[in-house]
Design a protein around this motif. Structure first.
Motif, PDB file in Angstrom:
ATOM      1  N   ARG A   1       2.141 -23.611   5.273  1.00 52.70           N
ATOM      2  CA  ARG A   1       3.337 -23.403   5.624  1.00 52.70           C
ATOM      3  C   ARG A   1       4.013 -21.888   5.461  1.00 52.70           C
TER       4      ARG A   1
ATOM      5  N   ASN B   1       5.585 -19.902   8.417  1.00 51.53           N
ATOM      6  CA  ASN B   1       6.938 -19.518   8.529  1.00 51.53           C
ATOM      7  C   ASN B   1       6.921 -17.893   8.193  1.00 51.53           C
TER       8      ASN B   1
ATOM      9  N   GLN C   1       6.908 -17.344  12.183  1.00 46.96           N
ATOM     10  CA  GLN C   1       8.287 -17.683  12.593  1.00 46.96           C
ATOM     11  C   GLN C   1       9.264 -16.575  12.142  1.00 46.96           C
TER      12      GLN C   1
ATOM     13  N   GLU D   1      12.359 -21.363  10.863  1.00 41.10           N
ATOM     14  CA  GLU D   1      11.301 -21.600   9.812  1.00 41.10           C
ATOM     15  C   GLU D   1      11.379 -23.275   9.599  1.00 41.10           C
ATOM     16  N   LEU D   2      10.297 -23.808   9.001  1.00 38.28           N
ATOM     17  CA  LEU D   2      10.295 -25.277   8.895  1.00 38.28           C
ATOM     18  C   LEU D   2      10.195 -25.520   7.187  1.00 38.28           C
ATOM     19  N   ASP D   3      11.229 -26.556   6.735  1.00 36.27           N
ATOM     20  CA  ASP D   3      11.213 -27.040   5.512  1.00 36.27           C
ATOM     21  C   ASP D   3       9.949 -27.902   5.336  1.00 36.27           C
ATOM     22  N   GLU D   4       9.812 -28.274   3.957  1.00 40.41           N
ATOM     23  CA  GLU D   4       8.640 -28.934   3.571  1.00 40.41           C
ATOM     24  C   GLU D   4       8.336 -30.240   4.449  1.00 40.41           C
ATOM     25  N   ALA D   5       9.629 -31.015   4.659  1.00 38.87           N
ATOM     26  CA  ALA D   5       9.348 -32.253   5.573  1.00 38.87           C
ATOM     27  C   ALA D   5       8.912 -32.167   6.776  1.00 38.87           C
ATOM     28  N   GLY D   6       9.697 -30.946   7.274  1.00 39.82           N
ATOM     29  CA  GLY D   6       9.601 -30.715   8.878  1.00 39.82           C
ATOM     30  C   GLY D   6       8.104 -30.258   8.925  1.00 39.82           C
ATOM     31  N   PHE D   7       7.499 -29.423   8.248  1.00 44.35           N
ATOM     32  CA  PHE D   7       6.238 -28.919   8.053  1.00 44.35           C
ATOM     33  C   PHE D   7       5.173 -29.884   8.033  1.00 44.35           C
TER      34      PHE D   7
ATOM     35  N   GLU E   1       5.450 -33.050   8.987  1.00 40.45           N
ATOM     36  CA  GLU E   1       5.430 -33.602  10.461  1.00 40.45           C
ATOM     37  C   GLU E   1       4.622 -32.928  11.358  1.00 40.45           C
ATOM     38  N   PHE E   2       4.854 -31.680  11.597  1.00 36.84           N
ATOM     39  CA  PHE E   2       4.330 -30.657  12.210  1.00 36.84           C
ATOM     40  C   PHE E   2       2.742 -30.657  12.081  1.00 36.84           C
TER      41      PHE E   2
END
Lengths: 263, 467
Positions: free
Chosen positions: A108, A112, A115, A122-128, A130-131
């Motif tokens: 992550r 980030n 990005q 950038e992606l937060d923990e949950a978003g990342f 999923e990714f």
């Protein structure tokens, strides 16, 4: 020629071990266009790994002469992290273990950083999370690798797969795979090669550093180059690799100058 | 068993003799005829305490005068002759006079962040050395709170503390007890388990000397967790002398967590932990230090005196700036089948200094001892210093003891690996520095109720590294 500017242009590159060490690259020239896969082969000590290190910006190698242009810009003027965020990726021959650093956090952080440098969200923990889930099948990796520390206690094959997972996350334009096939059994080789093939596209390029023709059965090269004594001594298409497999490198080398350099 | 207190026969107060030689060598000046500012400031205070002994026969006054006399007998340490003080520069302490402890309770900045992290209220706040006078034990569960020595069951504590003072060889430890306003006690009856950790917050908000003292007695099979957080406001100057005396009866368990995080660079904190662990009892100490203070010394003396007693001592130090941090351990195995483990990690940057001086003593009673000791240090700058002195002293012949130490720097290959993935060199350094301590911090997750401290400590370290 698909694009006006090649993705990577190496012009008369000379490099040596930092602090006045042994000279390894002696006027190397190479042009890589988007959509191409270039295999770099050559005997031990010919400078294959050194070339990978120069492109990634490893501090142990010092460039003494020549130019490297990435998308027409001076690559050597960029810091290693800037090269990465600009889209250059090196899959390590010997991936480094980072005990105490969680694999997901590491991925992550890297994602980030890229990005952020490209002014993208950038992606937060949950978003990342999923990714990341969408990337795991590429290298047939299980979730539990993500909860472990980066490469710590991984087998040789797991480390290499983790390298390709990083490649999948960072989505680089130029990937340099430094002997990614070494130490892999046939199944792992197939998995890694499949992953790489899926990540390849017309706007990207791959530099495949390898000893063996076998990898090229899975990842088809546009060009094959033979590196010897720090220079590209011959280039050809896929058939060159088969010829090398049969005849070895000896016929390409001037014997009197053969050198053994381990880097 | 009860102990009656008989008024001692009147005697002349011993004259206080300054340890002028030691101070002179500490300060590098000729002070043969003068007291150091520190001693000059202590002198009248100690005299008054001893004089007070005969006027008031309370348990506290007797203990204080006993401690004051013990301090005078011991004198200030001498770096040249006392190995334990060899690497400790007491200049920040002895060269400046400080006002005496303030008995007035100042309003304190509450440790919201700690409360929030732990999701627990603070049980006890010690502000500038002063304990709240009104924090009376709750009737329903008198042991649920710390209580003042005078209010607690005195005899057991007084006996314990008097005995310890007589044996104590650390002058600062007895000095703290002599000057303390009160001693806070936790007396847990047999088979009692405190469900939630007790949180003690030691805050310094003004220039002064402070002497927080705790005495903890856990009866058979009792168990408790105590978190002590020490912090201070920016820039103020203070000397904090804290001591925790612990006695664990058969089968008792005590988890004791220290979190020292002074903002001010002018804090000298000397910390003493003294624990006696009886049969099958377990003492688990975890000390985290991210202080900016000038000097921090934590002296830990643990005695395993009953069969199958167990002690774990872990410490993490993050020292930056000009901080000097010293972890001193004396762990004695004085019974069969005891276990002990010590892991101390230090990250030292800038011009900071860290020292680990740890001894394991195994007496002839300590057969079947299993003792481990490890000190790992990471240096972040060329001017940072780490000293590690692991000692073993074994008199029994059937033991398993190990000790080791490492001193290293951030790994260049690891740094490059992170950087080659786009992570900035600064961030990469922080990541690897935190990775060095994170496995030890994970042990906090094994203590019920303080799991959240791991994340809190990591955040604290991250902030400090970013500064």
């Amino acid at each position: 020629m698909k694009n006006q500017t090649p993705l990577l242009q190496i012009i008369n590159l000379h490099a040596q071990v930092a602090n006045g060490g042994q000279k390894i690259l002696n006027g190397l020239n190479l042009t890589v266009n988007a959509g191409e896969v270039h295999a770099i082969m050559g005997p031990n000590g010919s400078g294959k790994s050194t070339l990978s290190k120069v492109l990634a910006g490893h501090p142990s190698i010092e460039v003494t002469e020549g130019e490297v242009l990435y998308k027409g810009q001076n690559l050597l003027g960029l810091e290693p992290n800037e090269r990465a965020t600009a889209g250059v990726f090196l899959a390590f021959q010997y991936p480094i273990e980072l005990p105490g650093v969680n694999n997901t956090s590491f991925l992550r952080m890297a994602y980030n950083a890229k990005q952020k440098a490209n002014e993208l969200p950038e992606l937060d923990e949950a978003g990342f999370a999923e990714f990341l889930k969408t990337k795991l099948p590429l290298v047939e990796m299980k979730d539990d690798y993500l909860h472990r520390c980066v490469n710590a206690g991984f087998s040789g094959g797991e480390k290499k797969r983790n390298e390709i997972l990083q490649m999948a996350v960072l989505n680089p334009c130029l990937s340099i795979l430094d002997e990614t096939d070494s130490g892999l059994d046939i199944d792992a080789l197939r998995i890694v090669a499949n992953g790489v093939n899926q990540l390849m596209s017309q706007d990207k390029a791959i530099l495949l550093v390898t000893h063996y023709q076998r990898l090229l059965d899975y990842i088809e090269p546009t060009f094959v180059h033979v590196l010897a004594q720090g220079q590209i001594v011959t280039s050809g298409d896929k058939s060159l690799a088969l010829e090398l497999e049969e005849k070895g490198y000896d016929w390409l080398l001037p014997h009197s100058q053969q050198v053994e350099v381990a880097v | 068993m009860t102990m009656t207190l008989t008024p001692p026969a009147p005697e002349t107060t011993p004259a206080y003799e300054p340890s002028s030689l030691d101070v002179a060598s500490l300060l590098g000046v000729n002070l043969t005829t003068e007291l150091s500012p520190f001693e000059a400031c202590l002198d009248p205070m100690l005299q008054a305490i001893i004089a007070n002994k005969n006027a008031d026969f309370s348990a506290l006054s007797l203990l204080k005068s006993h401690s004051a006399e013990r301090f005078m007998a011991l004198g200030l340490p001498n770096r040249k002759h006392q190995e334990a003080w060899k690497f400790i520069d007491l200049k920040p302490l002895v060269s400046k006079p400080l006002p005496a402890v303030q008995s007035k309770l100042e309003p304190c900045r509450l440790p919201y962040r700690l409360e929030k992290a732990l999701k627990l209220p603070v049980t006890l706040t010690v502000c500038n050395g002063a304990f709240p006078k009104d924090a009376s034990p709750k009737a329903a569960a008198p042991w649920m709170l710390f209580s003042q020595l005078e209010a607690s069951v005195q005899t057991a504590f007084q006996q314990l503390l008097t005995e310890k003072t007589t044996q104590e060889s650390d002058p600062f430890c007895v000095l703290g007890q002599a000057l303390a306003e009160d001693i806070w006690t936790l007396d847990l009856p047999a088979n009692t388990t405190l469900e939630k950790p007790l949180v003690v917050y030691v805050n310094q908000s003004q220039t002064s000397m402070a002497f927080p003292q705790w005495a903890v007695l856990l009866a058979e099979n009792a168990s408790a967790t105590v978190v002590v957080s020490c912090s201070s406001d920016a820039q103020l100057q203070a000397y904090i002398q804290a001591c925790a005396t612990v006695e664990l009866a058969k089968g008792a368990t005590l988890n004791w967590v220290y979190l020292v995080n002074h903002t001010s660079e002018n804090i000298v904190q000397l910390l003493n932990t003294r624990a006696t662990v009886h049969e099958k009892a377990y003492f688990n100490l975890f000390a985290v230090n991210a202080s900016n203070g000038a000097l921090l010394r934590h002296s830990m003396e643990v005695r395993l005196v009953g069969q199958e007693a167990n002690a774990t001592l872990n410490g993490i130090t993050l020292a930056t700036g000009k901080t000097s941090v010293h972890n001193h351990v004396r762990l004695t195995h004085d019974a069969e089948n005891c276990q002990s483990s010590q892991i101390f990690k230090a990250v030292v940057g800038d011009e900071a200094k860290s020292e680990f001086d740890g001894s394991i003593f195994v007496t002839t009673n300590g057969q079947q001892t299993d003792a481990k000791q490890l000190s790992k240090n990471m240096l972040l700058s060329n001017k940072a210093k780490a000293f590690a002195r692991p000692w073993l002293n074994i008199d029994a012949d059937d033991v398993k003891c190990s000790h080791g130490t490492t001193v290293g720097q951030l790994d260049e290959q690891q740094l490059f690996y992170l950087v080659s993935r786009g992570i900035s060199p600064d961030e990469a350094r922080d990541v690897l520095t935190l990775a060095f301590v994170v496995d030890l911090l994970s042990q906090l997750e094994n203590v019920a109720g303080v799991e959240a401290l791991k994340a809190e400590c990591l955040a604290l370290f991250q902030e400090k590294l970013a500064r």
